[in-house]
Design a protein around this motif. Structure first.
Motif, PDB file in Angstrom:
ATOM      1  N   LYS A  47      -5.678   1.858  -3.082  1.00 40.00           N
ATOM      2  CA  LYS A  47      -6.180   0.580  -2.555  1.00 40.00           C
ATOM      3  C   LYS A  47      -5.207  -0.005  -1.543  1.00 40.00           C
ATOM      4  CE  LYS A  47      -8.691  -0.685  -6.720  1.00 40.00           C
ATOM      5  NZ  LYS A  47      -9.032  -1.729  -7.690  1.00 40.00           N
ATOM      6  N   GLU A  82     -19.810  -1.026 -14.256  1.00 43.39           N
ATOM      7  CA  GLU A  82     -19.273  -2.259 -13.656  1.00 43.39           C
ATOM      8  C   GLU A  82     -20.220  -3.434 -13.767  1.00 43.39           C
ATOM      9  OE1 GLU A  82     -17.787  -0.003  -9.829  1.00 43.39           O
ATOM     10  OE2 GLU A  82     -17.386  -2.157  -9.661  1.00 43.39           O
ATOM     11  N   VAL A  96     -10.620   0.534  -0.343  1.00 45.66           N
ATOM     12  CA  VAL A  96     -10.465   1.266  -1.606  1.00 45.66           C
ATOM     13  C   VAL A  96     -11.001   2.692  -1.437  1.00 45.66           C
ATOM     14  CG1 VAL A  96     -11.156   1.362  -4.040  1.00 45.66           C
ATOM     15  CG2 VAL A  96     -10.643  -0.838  -2.977  1.00 45.66           C
ATOM     16  N   LYS A 150     -23.482  -1.422  -4.797  1.00 44.05           N
ATOM     17  CA  LYS A 150     -22.646  -1.392  -3.588  1.00 44.05           C
ATOM     18  C   LYS A 150     -22.966  -0.256  -2.630  1.00 44.05           C
ATOM     19  CE  LYS A 150     -18.471  -3.872  -4.785  1.00 44.05           C
ATOM     20  NZ  LYS A 150     -18.224  -3.984  -6.236  1.00 44.05           N
ATOM     21  N   VAL A 189      -7.325   6.665  -7.373  1.00 44.16           N
ATOM     22  CA  VAL A 189      -7.786   5.406  -6.765  1.00 44.16           C
ATOM     23  C   VAL A 189      -6.660   4.844  -5.900  1.00 44.16           C
ATOM     24  CG1 VAL A 189      -8.684   3.091  -7.235  1.00 44.16           C
ATOM     25  CG2 VAL A 189      -9.186   4.956  -8.834  1.00 44.16           C
ATOM     26  N   ILE A 227     -11.135  -5.015 -12.497  1.00 40.71           N
ATOM     27  CA  ILE A 227     -10.967  -4.150 -11.323  1.00 40.71           C
ATOM     28  C   ILE A 227     -10.374  -4.962 -10.189  1.00 40.71           C
ATOM     29  CG2 ILE A 227     -12.165  -2.753  -9.606  1.00 40.71           C
ATOM     30  CD1 ILE A 227     -14.284  -2.157 -11.667  1.00 40.71           C
ATOM     31  N   GLU A 228     -10.880  -6.169 -10.032  1.00 42.24           N
ATOM     32  CA  GLU A 228     -10.372  -7.002  -8.937  1.00 42.24           C
ATOM     33  C   GLU A 228     -10.735  -8.458  -9.195  1.00 42.24           C
ATOM     34  OE1 GLU A 228     -12.404  -6.654  -5.210  1.00 42.24           O
ATOM     35  OE2 GLU A 228     -14.362  -6.655  -6.165  1.00 42.24           O
ATOM     36  N   LYS A 243      -3.674  -6.964  -3.508  1.00 44.08           N
ATOM     37  CA  LYS A 243      -3.963  -6.245  -4.767  1.00 44.08           C
ATOM     38  C   LYS A 243      -2.709  -6.216  -5.638  1.00 44.08           C
ATOM     39  CE  LYS A 243      -8.087  -4.497  -3.412  1.00 44.08           C
ATOM     40  NZ  LYS A 243      -9.352  -5.022  -3.930  1.00 44.08           N
ATOM     41  N   ILE A 246     -11.575   6.440  -3.386  1.00 47.61           N
ATOM     42  CA  ILE A 246     -11.608   7.153  -4.665  1.00 47.61           C
ATOM     43  C   ILE A 246     -11.735   8.638  -4.323  1.00 47.61           C
ATOM     44  CG2 ILE A 246     -12.836   7.403  -6.868  1.00 47.61           C
ATOM     45  CD1 ILE A 246     -13.223   4.421  -6.789  1.00 47.61           C
ATOM     46  N   GLU A 295      -3.935   3.325  -8.570  1.00 50.43           N
ATOM     47  CA  GLU A 295      -4.174   2.977  -9.966  1.00 50.43           C
ATOM     48  C   GLU A 295      -4.983   4.005 -10.719  1.00 50.43           C
ATOM     49  OE1 GLU A 295      -5.839  -1.041  -9.376  1.00 50.43           O
ATOM     50  OE2 GLU A 295      -7.730  -0.241 -10.094  1.00 50.43           O
ATOM     51  N   GLU A 296      -4.869   3.923 -12.012  1.00 49.76           N
ATOM     52  CA  GLU A 296      -5.593   4.785 -12.943  1.00 49.76           C
ATOM     53  C   GLU A 296      -7.097   4.567 -12.717  1.00 49.76           C
ATOM     54  OE1 GLU A 296      -6.206   4.207 -17.772  1.00 49.76           O
ATOM     55  OE2 GLU A 296      -5.213   2.726 -16.543  1.00 49.76           O
ATOM     56  N   PHE A 297      -7.875   5.612 -12.797  1.00 50.64           N
ATOM     57  CA  PHE A 297      -9.330   5.502 -12.650  1.00 50.64           C
ATOM     58  C   PHE A 297      -9.915   5.018 -13.974  1.00 50.64           C
ATOM     59  CE2 PHE A 297     -13.661   7.177 -12.920  1.00 50.64           C
ATOM     60  CZ  PHE A 297     -14.181   6.741 -11.714  1.00 50.64           C
ATOM     61  N   LEU A 298     -10.706   3.961 -13.899  1.00 45.82           N
ATOM     62  CA  LEU A 298     -11.317   3.413 -15.112  1.00 45.82           C
ATOM     63  C   LEU A 298     -12.726   3.985 -15.283  1.00 45.82           C
ATOM     64  CD1 LEU A 298     -10.388  -0.338 -14.544  1.00 45.82           C
ATOM     65  CD2 LEU A 298      -9.428   1.151 -16.317  1.00 45.82           C
TER      66      LEU A 298
HETATM   67  P1  AMP Z   1     -12.441  -3.200  -5.273  1.00 48.71           P
HETATM   68  O1  AMP Z   1     -12.456  -3.498  -3.796  1.00 48.71           O
HETATM   69  O2  AMP Z   1     -11.088  -3.301  -5.907  1.00 48.71           O
HETATM   70  O3  AMP Z   1     -13.537  -3.907  -5.997  1.00 48.71           O
HETATM   71  O4  AMP Z   1     -12.894  -1.687  -5.391  1.00 48.71           O
HETATM   72  C1  AMP Z   1     -14.116  -1.241  -4.860  1.00 48.71           C
HETATM   73  C2  AMP Z   1     -14.819  -0.377  -5.855  1.00 48.71           C
HETATM   74  O5  AMP Z   1     -14.029   0.771  -6.172  1.00 48.71           O
HETATM   75  C3  AMP Z   1     -15.073  -1.063  -7.190  1.00 48.71           C
HETATM   76  O6  AMP Z   1     -16.220  -1.842  -7.162  1.00 48.71           O
HETATM   77  C4  AMP Z   1     -15.201   0.142  -8.106  1.00 48.71           C
HETATM   78  O7  AMP Z   1     -16.490   0.730  -7.985  1.00 48.71           O
HETATM   79  C5  AMP Z   1     -14.213   1.106  -7.542  1.00 48.71           C
HETATM   80  N1  AMP Z   1     -12.931   1.006  -8.231  1.00 48.71           N
HETATM   81  C6  AMP Z   1     -11.882   0.224  -7.886  1.00 48.71           C
HETATM   82  N2  AMP Z   1     -10.856   0.383  -8.742  1.00 48.71           N
HETATM   83  C7  AMP Z   1     -11.244   1.287  -9.663  1.00 48.71           C
HETATM   84  C8  AMP Z   1     -10.618   1.883 -10.812  1.00 48.71           C
HETATM   85  N3  AMP Z   1      -9.375   1.592 -11.155  1.00 48.71           N
HETATM   86  N4  AMP Z   1     -11.339   2.758 -11.519  1.00 48.71           N
HETATM   87  C9  AMP Z   1     -12.602   3.078 -11.161  1.00 48.71           C
HETATM   88  N5  AMP Z   1     -13.244   2.581 -10.085  1.00 48.71           N
HETATM   89  C10 AMP Z   1     -12.584   1.690  -9.339  1.00 48.71           C
END
Ligand code: AMP
Ligand code: GLY
Length: 426
Positions: free
Chosen positions: A149, A197, A159, A219, A147, A287-288, A107, A161, A190-193
């Motif tokens: 990770k 999605e 991840v 998911k 958040v 996000i990723e 990440k 939250i 990281e900052e919450f967005l």
């Molecule tokens: P990722 O494995 O990075 O895709 O994260 C898994 C899930 O966590 C994502 O599909 C989002 O629903 C949530 N998520 C990850 N990063 C953020 C973020 N910065 N802000 C809000 N939701 C996030």
């Protein structure tokens, strides 16, 4: 051309199905595959990280292309392994080398890449045991939700939250202490967005790219997006809120700078890039990155592709992707994942699956299934992905739900609300 496809999920059954439509396909092998891929090619029981055994198989079977469905072998360097051996160099590999795969494997690497190339993403800080106090300060100076990770691959579980500051601090300590093993020895906070999605996909040869249909994944295990995170319980393509204006921003702000960034950083890349995006008031943030197609995203993206997938792979491996054209089927595809009761927690395997032959009008992609004697039995949490195309989201989802109700196995569970939240955008 003989092809070896690596993986055993619904994604790989969908890729195998699409490759099978190509006139250019010779023999198709799938390692390890499932009961579905066995109907389209030859399953080979080889461990995915045993590169030596895979290489021997490739030579013995006169295979010219290896399509890597899942991230693990990519992050472990399968593409470099083949590229570095003179006798294997001519084998075309669909999937990036180890450095390109680090976009998914770390990440922190992905974040640094996005910052370096001005790609919109959430503000972040990277923390190890040495600077844990900086991590605590970052959390104190931010508002919940927090958040956290794990930097490395953690089978989709890395991840967290979290709503409370105290709990976030405790989790940060636990992660750095090895909650997710080596993967969380480094943590990205990281900052919450805010926003909604969706995911975008490209196939690239490192120079040019072709955009595939976008998709929205579900998911969480429970209806209304409740319960534990899973690999994905269903998926829809296209995504009604992703209008042309938004998709244009995704291409201009995210896709094009990512491909340009790979070139600037001299990262050779042949394969898919999956952009996990947040749409915040019409503006995309990443996000990723994933370095493969999604599962179950592939089960809705590939049915909407009206182009020969093997020809695209051949063109990508010859850096001729710019000469190709992608044609999309202008229908909606909805997939509903049938899972084993208890998933993503504990579940039983080995349950007989019946009635697949009585389904009508859907594509039945196997995930965790295998052949046992003359039966098809469950062999994983996610068992079968039921995909349907239709003139509308309502029509496609009605077909998938009809067939989801027909297929039977002990403990079958599926979400009944896939795509429901999108109806308000239509
Ligand atoms: P990722 O494995 O990075 O895709 O994260 C898994 C899930 O966590 C994502 O599909 C989002 O629903 C949530 N998520 C990850 N990063 C953020 C973020 N910065 N802000 C809000 N939701 C996030
Ligand atoms: N469905 C999410 C993924 O494949 O990563």
């Amino acid at each position: 051309m003989n092809v070896l496809l690596l993986g055993s999920g619904g994604r790989e059954h969908a890729i195998a199905w699409k490759l099978s439509q190509s006139k250019k396909l010779g023999k198709l092998f799938i390692a390890p595959g499932n009961a579905g891929t066995a109907t389209l090619g030859i399953n080979a029981d080889i461990a995915l990280n045993d590169f030596e055994a895979l290489a021997k198989f490739v030579i013995d079977e006169n295979i010219s292309m290896v399509v890597v469905g899942l991230e693990d072998p990519l992050v472990n360097g399968i593409t470099d392994y083949f590229g570095n051996k003179p006798e294997l160099q001519k084998i075309r590999i669909i999937g990036p080398g180890k450095i390109g795969a680090t976009l998914e494997g770390s990440k922190e690497f992905a974040k640094e890449f996005m910052v370096r190339h001005n790609i919109p993403t959430a503000a972040y800080i990277s923390i190890t045991a040495e600077n844990i106090n900086e991590g605590f300060r970052f959390l104190e100076n931010n508002n919940p939700p927090f958040v956290l990770k794990a930097d490395g691959l953690a089978a989709g579980k890395g991840v967290l939250i979290i709503d409370s500051l105290e709990k976030a601090k405790a989790e940060l300590s636990d992660m750095l202490n090895g909650k997710f093993g080596q993967a969380s020895k480094k943590v990205v906070i990281e900052e919450f967005l805010q926003g909604i999605e969706m995911s975008a996909f490209v196939l690239t040869d490192g120079k040019s790219y072709k955009i595939l249909p976008e998709a929205k994944d579900y998911k969480r295990a429970g209806e209304g997006d409740t319960g534990l995170n899973t690999g994905g319980m269903g998926c829809v393509s296209p995504v009604p809120f992703a209008d042309n204006d938004f998709l244009k921003k995704v291409e201009e702000r995210v896709i094009a700078p990512t491909i340009a960034g790979l070139q600037k950083d001299k990262i050779a890349y042949t394969g898919f890039i999956f952009f996990g995006l947040m749409n915040n008031n019409g503006n995309p943030s990443v996000i990723e990155y994933n370095v493969r197609l999604g599962d179950p995203e592939a089960e809705v993206v590939l049915p909407r592709l009206n182009t020969d997938l093997l020809e695209l792979f051949i063109a990508a491996s010859e850096q001729r992707l710019n000469e190709t054209k992608i044609e999309t089927i202008n229908q909606t595809c909805v997939t509903v994942m049938l899972v084993s009761g208890g998933y993503p927690g504990n579940y039983d395997k080995g349950k007989e699956i019946t009635n697949i032959e009585n389904t009508i009008g859907s594509l039945i992609f196997h995930a965790g299934t295998k052949i046992s004697g003359n039966k098809v039995v469950t062999n994983g949490g996610r068992v079968i992905s039921v995909s349907s195309l239709g003139e509308s989201l309502a029509v496609a989802s009605e077909k998938s739900y009809y067939n989801a109700s027909i297929i039977q196995f002990d403990g079958k569970y599926y979400r009944k609300d896939i795509g429901q939240d999108l109806l308000k955008y239509i």
